[in-house]
Write a protein that holds these residues in place. Structure first.
Motif, PDB file in Angstrom:
ATOM      1  N   VAL A  73       0.120  -7.520  -8.804  1.00  0.00           N
ATOM      2  CA  VAL A  73       0.415  -7.708  -7.232  1.00  0.00           C
ATOM      3  C   VAL A  73      -0.332  -7.873  -6.231  1.00  0.00           C
ATOM      4  CG1 VAL A  73       2.810  -8.205  -8.111  1.00  0.00           C
ATOM      5  CG2 VAL A  73       2.492  -6.601  -7.620  1.00  0.00           C
ATOM      6  N   ILE A 100       0.951 -16.390  -5.737  1.00  0.00           N
ATOM      7  CA  ILE A 100       1.313 -15.497  -4.626  1.00  0.00           C
ATOM      8  C   ILE A 100       1.006 -15.624  -3.273  1.00  0.00           C
ATOM      9  CG2 ILE A 100       1.139 -13.351  -4.264  1.00  0.00           C
ATOM     10  CD1 ILE A 100       1.692 -11.838  -6.331  1.00  0.00           C
ATOM     11  N   TYR A 113       4.891  -7.219  -2.898  1.00  0.00           N
ATOM     12  CA  TYR A 113       3.183  -6.644  -3.434  1.00  0.00           C
ATOM     13  C   TYR A 113       4.065  -5.214  -4.233  1.00  0.00           C
ATOM     14  CZ  TYR A 113       0.361  -9.352  -0.684  1.00  0.00           C
ATOM     15  OH  TYR A 113      -0.482 -10.399   0.110  1.00  0.00           O
TER      16      TYR A 113
END
Length: 275
Positions: A73, A100, A113
Motif C-alpha cells: 500500500v 488504490i 496507506y
C-alpha cells in the motif's frame, strides 16, 4: 505425486505483501486454476515494509524462473519494487496499487496507506459478533459466571432498558452482562466480586417507572393494577436497588428521561475515562 525433476520446471511465484499476503496468494491461485494441469511454487513474503526486504526478494527471483505478485500500500515501496523488478527483467504484478490509485480519484480522498486494514476490519467484525453473543447469553442474570468475564455489568430494576442497552453496547464491541434487582431474590454473589468500576447502576424515578410498567401491562392486555405497576411496590424496588448498588459501589446513571443511545454514550465515556 509430482516428481522432483518436474518441480524444477515449475515457476516460482513470490507473493510479497506488507500484511500477511493472503489476498495476493488467493488471486495468484485463482489465476493458476485457469490453466488445467499447471502448477507453480508459491513462496510468501509477508510484512515487507522496507527496501531491504524488496532487495532480498529480487535477489531470490533472479536465481530462478520467477514472478513477483505483490500487494503493497505504501507508494514508495510499490515504486521501488516495480523499478527493481523492471531492471532485473522480472515479471512483477501489482494487485492492489492500480485499484488504490483509481479509488483515490473516485473518492477524491488520500488513502491512509496503512497495511493490514482488511484484517483489522475482520477482527473488529468478529469481536462485535462475540460481544453480541455474550450479551444474549448473560442477559437478565441468566448465568452469574458471566459477570466475572464482562467488560460492563448493568444493574437495575425491571424496565430500566438493561437488555436494549446491553445489545447497543455489544455492537460497540463491549461484553455486557446485566442483572435484575428484585427484593425477593438475593443478588448473585459474583456481583459483589466484580471490579466496581465496571458496574453501572441504572436509576429511574418511581413515577416514570410506574408509567412505563403500566403501559407495558396494557400493551400485553393485562390488568394495569397488577402489583408489577403498583407505585408503592415500585418504590420498595428502587430502595432495594439503591441498597444493592451502594454495596457494590456501582457508578449510577439516571435513565429517567434518557434514550438508550444517550445512556450508552454516557456509559462508554465513563468506561473509557476509567481506563
Amino acid at each position: 505425486m509430482t516428481k522432483e525433476g518436474d518441480r524444477m520446471t515449475e515457476p516460482i511465484i513470490y507473493v510479497v505483501s506488507d500484511s500477511v499476503g493472503e489476498t495476493a496468494e488467493l488471486v495468484t491461485k485463482a489465476a493458476i486454476s485457469q490453466f488445467s494441469g499447471s502448477n507453480a511454487i508459491i513462496k510468501r513474503f509477508p510484512y515487507v515494509e522496507v527496501k531491504e526486504n524488496i532487495d532480498e526478494v529480487i535477489s531470490l527471483a533472479k536465481m530462478s524462473r520467477s514472478i513477483i505478485i505483490y500487494t503493497l500500500v505504501k507508494p514508495e515501496i510499490r515504486k521501488y519494487l516495480h523499478k527493481k523488478a523492471e531492471q532485473s527483467g522480472i515479471h512483477a504484478v501489482d494487485v492492489l496499487g492500480p485499484l488504490i490509485d483509481i479509488f483515490e480519484t473516485i473518492f477524491d480522498k488520500t488513502p491512509s496507506y496503512e497495511p493490514g486494514l482488511v484484517r483489522k476490519l475482520d477482527a473488529d467484525y468478529f469481536k462485535r459478533i462475540e460481544a453480541i453473543e455474550f450479551a444474549v447469553k448473560y442477559d437478565d442474570g441468566r448465568d452469574p459466571r458471566g459477570l466475572l468475564k464482562a467488560d460492563i455489568v448493568l444493574v437495575g430494576v425491571s424496565r430500566t432498558s438493561k437488555t436494549p442497552l446491553s445489545q447497543y453496547l455489544a455492537h460497540k464491541r463491549f461484553k455486557v452482562a446485566n442483572v435484575p434487582v428484585v427484593p425477593e431474590v438475593d443478588p448473585p454473589e459474583e456481583l459483589f466480586k466484580i471490579d466496581s468500576s465496571k458496574c453501572i447502576g441504572l436509576k429511574i424515578s418511581a413515577e416514570k417507572l410506574y408509567e412505563i410498567r403500566r403501559e407495558r401491562l396494557i400493551t400485553l392486555g393485562l390488568d394495569d393494577n397488577a402489583i408489577y405497576a403498583n407505585i408503592e411496590r415500585i418504590r420498595r424496588e428502587i430502595e432495594y436497588f439503591e441498597l444493592i448498588s451502594g454495596k457494590i459501589g456501582c457508578h449510577i446513571i439516571d435513565v429517567t428521561n434518557k434514550a438508550v443511545e444517550e445512556t450508552a454514550n454516557i456509559i462508554i465515556n465513563y468506561i473509557q475515562n476509567k481506563k
